[in-house]
Design a protein around this motif. Structure first.
Motif, mmCIF file in Angstrom:
data_model
loop_
_atom_site.group_PDB
_atom_site.id
_atom_site.type_symbol
_atom_site.label_atom_id
_atom_site.label_comp_id
_atom_site.label_asym_id
_atom_site.label_seq_id
_atom_site.Cartn_x
_atom_site.Cartn_y
_atom_site.Cartn_z
ATOM 1 N N ASP A 77 -26.707 -123.598 29.836
ATOM 2 C CA ASP A 77 -27.642 -122.631 29.280
ATOM 3 C C ASP A 77 -27.293 -121.228 29.740
ATOM 4 O O ASP A 77 -27.416 -120.271 28.977
ATOM 5 C CB ASP A 77 -29.068 -122.994 29.684
ATOM 6 N N ALA A 78 -26.850 -121.118 30.985
ATOM 7 C CA ALA A 78 -26.483 -119.798 31.489
ATOM 8 C C ALA A 78 -25.350 -119.217 30.649
ATOM 9 O O ALA A 78 -25.369 -118.044 30.277
ATOM 10 C CB ALA A 78 -26.065 -119.890 32.947
ATOM 11 N N ILE A 79 -24.368 -120.063 30.340
ATOM 12 C CA ILE A 79 -23.250 -119.567 29.536
ATOM 13 C C ILE A 79 -23.726 -119.177 28.150
ATOM 14 O O ILE A 79 -23.349 -118.147 27.617
ATOM 15 C CB ILE A 79 -22.147 -120.642 29.446
ATOM 16 N N ARG A 80 -24.601 -120.015 27.603
ATOM 17 C CA ARG A 80 -25.120 -119.684 26.282
ATOM 18 C C ARG A 80 -25.793 -118.320 26.315
ATOM 19 O O ARG A 80 -25.631 -117.498 25.419
ATOM 20 C CB ARG A 80 -26.082 -120.781 25.825
ATOM 21 N N ASN A 81 -26.531 -118.071 27.394
ATOM 22 C CA ASN A 81 -27.205 -116.783 27.502
ATOM 23 C C ASN A 81 -26.223 -115.642 27.666
ATOM 24 O O ASN A 81 -26.412 -114.553 27.126
ATOM 25 C CB ASN A 81 -28.173 -116.812 28.687
#
Ligand SMILES: Nc1ncnc2c1ncn2[C@@H]1O[C@H](COP(=O)(O)OP(=O)(O)OP(=O)(O)O)[C@@H](O)[C@H]1O
Ligand SMILES: Nc1ncnc2c1ncn2[C@@H]1O[C@H](COP(=O)(O)OP(=O)(O)OP(=O)(O)O)[C@@H](O)[C@H]1O
Ligand SMILES: [Mg+2]
Ligand SMILES: [Mg+2]
Lengths: 691, 691
Positions: free
Chosen positions: B368-372
């Motif tokens: 999710d961090a990467i997606r963000n």
């Protein structure tokens, strides 16, 4: 024509000139060499990209003018329109076939079988010359612009290879050609990898990829520039990117059955295509082409006339259909304004709101026709009757056109044929009871049809898959394309070999498969050279003897034998015919004494003297004139031979010999008796030197 | 640990058992064999796909529970929340390290260096066993679910290889692993091709691709199934596809400069990463891990505690920012509802309409961090301060975590690190005067940053490019990614080797590069085995002699010599240590007479008796017990040896020997004296048999 073929030497000949050059290299040589290679890769990318743009620009503009003019004229008279259309096509085809026959005979056809051969280790004379490049570029503009049933993608691959050959990196050029033809950089790399190169080092890959990406950048920049309308008709149609991103995104498992059927059809029609083109090429060769250029030119012009007639007259005979109810914001017009590209062509229709479905695909450039066949949201645009008519006629035209003396690719015709029956199957599926509820797009089936035909004919797999994904810009369909390819390749393989293999065989290009044949497992090296009387040369030979050896046989490599200190015979290496010819012509190495020359006296040749230019015919023994005196002199071969060709013991199984030959890209292997002792053993540890 | 490494035999040992099996094969054997291979490829694809889904499902659910619980608790008490969060992580990490240390030590780390070694020809014991597979799957669930700074992608590649090894096709498994980890089938094929396999036959490619596509289909089906909410938290986040199709589609030439800077940073930070992890692994090995399992377990738990603390406490210290003005139909909410994934996390903020930018990336799953970080249309979501803090802390954590005894990949941490500084550069570019007018997305820069760090650390090129394209589902960015990779790899190469090479070297896995070293050009085969006293065996040896040879040295292959008809010595082949051990253990071939046994008496072994199971330790001479009587008997080695190992003349240049060894995947090469005569010459024509 098998005589025009010669093996390549990928092996480094470590003769004295090479060793001296190695010794003289400064420590900057390696970085310099690497820089150079990359620079060349860059140049190849730029060159191929520009060539592709040039070809596309020219083709699109010629076609644009042609169709605009024709559509303008047919408002007044269909007859005059037909006349103009035909003459225009004829002129282009004539220029193409004239260039090819008179100027660059090696530019005929797609060139892929020859390139494949080249990278497999066989050189077809003339295939990579500069004049071939020029002939290919201008010839394919004529043949494609002239509306024949052939494509410009194969020729582009050949063009890339020619450009790259000037700079010594044919593999890069191949990939660049595919990248340029389809704007598919990844597909290009995989094509070079799968279809073309026989041996491949992993450090090559990055450079090949780099070249492909450069092509992509060049093409993209040019298209951006052209988008502002500076390039005439180019930009509207142009490069084939058949974006189907608006189409079917998902599929259900029930659809797998009709898709499998598409695969089977592709395999059958593809194999049939290979077989028919084989017959027709054979027939042409025996009855037609040996009668000379005139016949070739006449033949091409005749085919052009037939093609023009069929593509103009058949749509005329077809009844027009009323325009369907289209969503207002779909961006699709019916009929679309003449001179633009799009679906729903109004051609010989009595009413205003009608279109001619056959003209939409037939009386159009192939790129636009494919775009129309792939298009989504246009249910039932085509009647089954039109599609079948088109399929039959175009298939026949493609078969007949194959082998004329013009540059010709089979990719785009293949896509045309495939997408026609693909769309046909799609129509049945949409209508079928079973599948009523699914969201099916006929365009997707057309795409799968295209993949299936190419798979059934060319038998490429991974690269084709990736190319299809890249040209349609849609990753979702990858598994479906794979499924179809898997089936069509399997079905096709049941009947015959792939198109390129068949054609290579016909042209006498001996391709080595990546696997040894089964029988080789039960044979050994000696069996393969039974009844052979090896022609050897002594270390110091009389010039007259060398000349007579070269005259009396056609071998390209000769073992050189010498006497050891105890008088026993010793094989000291292999000398190439081409190197012998260089020495005979230079004459500086002839000596009076029949004894070996001392070391140190030799500095008369550069390594580059021995490098044969790619794809040229090379010297022949008959071109070299020697006086009686010179014939009586001696020549010490030791400094010039390859001191350590690969050797195999006589009872090694032929399968292993094959692997050695094929994996290392060799030309000659010495079969020797079992050794009497082992001097040393080399394992991985011995090869892990620290530098 | 170098002792645990052994070379593989890719060469077919054509001994009598093999020849007999060949002779007995019916004509259905080849089709049967091909079917079997394809069936296995299918099974590998399905197996790897299922394993990937299982791991992702478990990880996502564990993380989901963890964050839901923590967010629920921190409404009441941040202290209790921290406690629960830490304990949850600790429990998972403990289970992982416990499994690995007690059950499957070979499952620690990413496994890619070992797989690379395997396909390069070196077997690391235990790396492909079933227990390693099980340990890897459950271990990586624990380590990734436990929030450590490591990824599950490397372990998935290892998992795929283990599954494939059970069915004998490790290359397929490798590709399947990458395809499963990133949902990137083409990237998987290229990864196997570029990074892993040393020799590659083109017919392998299609099967490898098939396997990858099967993985894609399996994963896609599972995700479709899960989309309906049947899989708990999985489905919302889950598989990494960071679709940035909404982002920047185009780029201008001015942007190339900041992008080049990203490349340079990537090269520097990547090389530094390789160097630091090298030191830390060395240090661990010398001081820590030899103290036993307890220390390893303690270490992993300590790192888990530190990671939990940093990722929880640092965001707490960070001031919240007010929510930006968002377009209503952008689909982005600020703050987003807890328990869902998305940007703008409200964590320890006093006001309602505020978010904590550090928590958005730190207190989150890595996916999710990467997606963000990749997300478009979220300008200035992150402050430079937060990004720098995160970069420094996460980089340190990743370095420290590397080498703990848990399954650990470096892909996702690398993407995290890279996208952080990429986004940082992107922020400056968006703010910079020069670039004001351009349509620049910070997310695109984050993506390029990720590519640059992976390029700078792992030095992969083509496959990485394609993987990045496939995970972001955006073909447009390919040239930019290439540019960045080209630079970061070049910069990195200036300092040290790639991560996998460094680690392989450290583990004593002797990888052979695809090119021979420069010094080898000036050496010859004899130089490589100077001072070697070759240990040979006579054709009929006494059992006691064989045993003593095997006891007194560690070589794995021995030349076998015999006397010819005229009494001269002849090398008749090579016998492997492992085959000798099979014979000594079986004892059935012992004979009383010291003369060669006649033909036809031998039917005592199947070919499969001689096949060593992959990755197992194999027998040792010390395990075999022979009586005095048995030791006095004789053994005729002729039927069991490899009758034609590859041979090279003693003065062949080592570079050529290297190519032979490397391209054919050999284990032993005999260096022999120059032959006295050439029995025959093999050229392409001799290998073109018609079957
Ligand atoms: N020096 C030689 N002495 C005897 N036989 C040879 C010699 N060289 C080649 N042959 C054999 O002659 C046959 C024809 O080979 P050919 O002469 O075409 O080889 P080449 O010309 O050296 O190689 P290529 O044709 O691949 O360039 C083959 O069976 C080959 O084994
Ligand atoms: N039979 C032999 N006689 C003499 N030297 C040998 C023999 N076999 C190998 N060597 C040498 O011993 C050194 C160590 O090789 P080693 O014994 O590890 O080879 P191996 O075990 O057969 O192969 P590997 O270790 O790659 O599985 C190498 O330099 C090799 O050349
Ligand atoms: Mg020849
Ligand atoms: Mg060893």
């Amino acid at each position: 024509s098998a005589a025009a073929v010669e093996s390549l030497d990928y092996e480094v000949i470590e003769n004295y000139a090479y060793r001296e050059e190695q010794a003289q290299r400064s420590k900057f040589w390696v970085p310099y060499y690497i820089m150079l290679k990359w620079l060349f890769a860059l140049l190849i990318g730029v060159g191929t990209g520009l060539a592709a743009i040039f070809i596309n620009l020219a083709v699109e503009n010629f076609s644009g003018w042609k169709y605009t003019a024709t559509f303008a004229i047919i408002k007044h008279s269909y007859f005059v329109g037909f006349f103009v259309y035909t003459i225009f096509n004829l002129a282009l085809v004539f220029s193409s076939v004239y260039i090819v026959t008179n100027f660059a005979p090696a530019a005929a056809g797609s060139g892929i079988p020859e390139i494949k051969g080249y990278l497999n280790g066989v050189d077809t004379h003339g295939i990579l010359l500069f004049r071939t490049l020029v002939g290919k570029i201008f010839g394919s503009i004529g043949s494609v612009g002239g509306g024949l049933a052939l494509g410009k993608e194969g020729p582009l691959v050949h063009t890339g290879a020619c450009i790259a050959s000037l700079l010594g990196q044919v593999t890069c050029g191949c990939a660049a050609g595919v990248a340029a033809a389809f704007r598919a950089p990844v597909g290009g790399v995989l094509f070079a990898l799968e279809e073309v190169t026989s041996w491949w080092r992993s450090h090559l890959m990055w450079r090949v990829f780099f070249t492909s990406a450069i092509v992509a950048v060049v093409v993209r920049s040019a298209m951006n520039w052209c988008n502002s309308g500076k390039c005439g008709h180019f930009g509207a149609g142009g490069f084939i990117i058949w974006d189907i991103s608006g189409g079917q995104e998902n599929y259900s498992y029930q659809e797998l059955f009709p898709m499998a059927i598409i695969g089977v059809i592709g395999g059958l029609l593809g194999a049939l295509f290979n077989q028919l083109t084989l017959y027709i090429t054979k027939w042409r060769r025996t009855y037609l082409h040996k009668k000379g250029k005139r016949v070739q030119i006449f033949e091409a012009c005749l085919i052009s006339l037939v093609t023009s007639t069929i593509s103009f007259v058949l749509p005329l005979l077809r009844k027009c259909s009323p325009c369907p109810q289209l969503e207002t914001n779909s961006g699709i017009e019916c009929p679309h304004p003449p001179g633009t590209d799009g679906n729903f062509v109004n051609f010989y229709c009595s009413k205003d709101k009608e279109y001619n479905d056959l003209a939409t695909i037939f009386f159009n450039t192939q790129d636009d026709a494919i775009r129309n066949l792939f298009s989504a949201k246009t249910f039932h645009e085509y009647s089954a009757q039109s599609l079948i008519t088109f399929l039959v006629m175009f298939y026949s035209l493609a078969v007949v056109t194959f082998g004329t003396a013009v540059p010709a690719g089979q990719f785009v015709p293949g896509i045309m044929i495939g997408s026609t029956y693909g769309r046909l199957v799609g129509m049945f599926v949409v209508n079928g009871k079973l599948y009523k509820k699914l969201n099916i797009e006929e365009g997707t089936y057309a795409l799968l049809g295209a993949a299936s035909f190419l798979g059934g004919s060319m038998r490429m797999t991974v690269s084709l898959c990736v190319i299809m994904v890249e040209i349609t810009n849609n990753l979702q369909l990858l598994p479906l394309i794979m499924l179809v390819l898997l089936i069509s390749k399997a079905v096709g393989d049941f009947f015959n070999e792939g198109l390129y293999e068949v054609q290579a065989r016909l042209r006498g290009i001996p391709l080595l498969d990546s696997r040894p044949k089964q029988v080789m497992r039960n044979m050994n090296a000696k069996d393969a050279c039974k009844n052979q009387k090896v022609v050897c040369l002594p270390r110091v030979s009389r010039v007259v003897d060398i000349v007579s050896v070269l005259r009396t046989n056609k071998h390209n490599g000769f073992p050189v034998v010498d006497r050891g200190q105890n008088g026993e015979s010793l094989v000291i290496g292999l000398i190439l015919r081409s190197h012998l010819l260089v020495l005979l012509q230079a004459k500086v190495d002839f000596q009076n004494s029949p004894f070996p020359c001392g070391p140190g006296v030799l500095n008369r040749h550069n390594f580059s003297d021995f490098v044969k230019p790619a794809s040229s015919k090379g010297k022949s023994i008959d071109d070299i004139h020697l006086t009686e005196d010179e014939l009586g002199l001696y020549l010490d071969l030791a400094p010039f031979l390859n001191p350590s060709p690969y050797i195999v013991p006589e009872d090694m199984s032929l399968a292993k010999v094959y692997n050695l030959f094929r994996q290392l890209g060799l030309r000659h292997i010495f079969v020797v008796p079992r050794p009497s002792r082992v001097v040393g053993l080399i394992t991985r540890k011995d090869l892990l030197l620290e530098e």
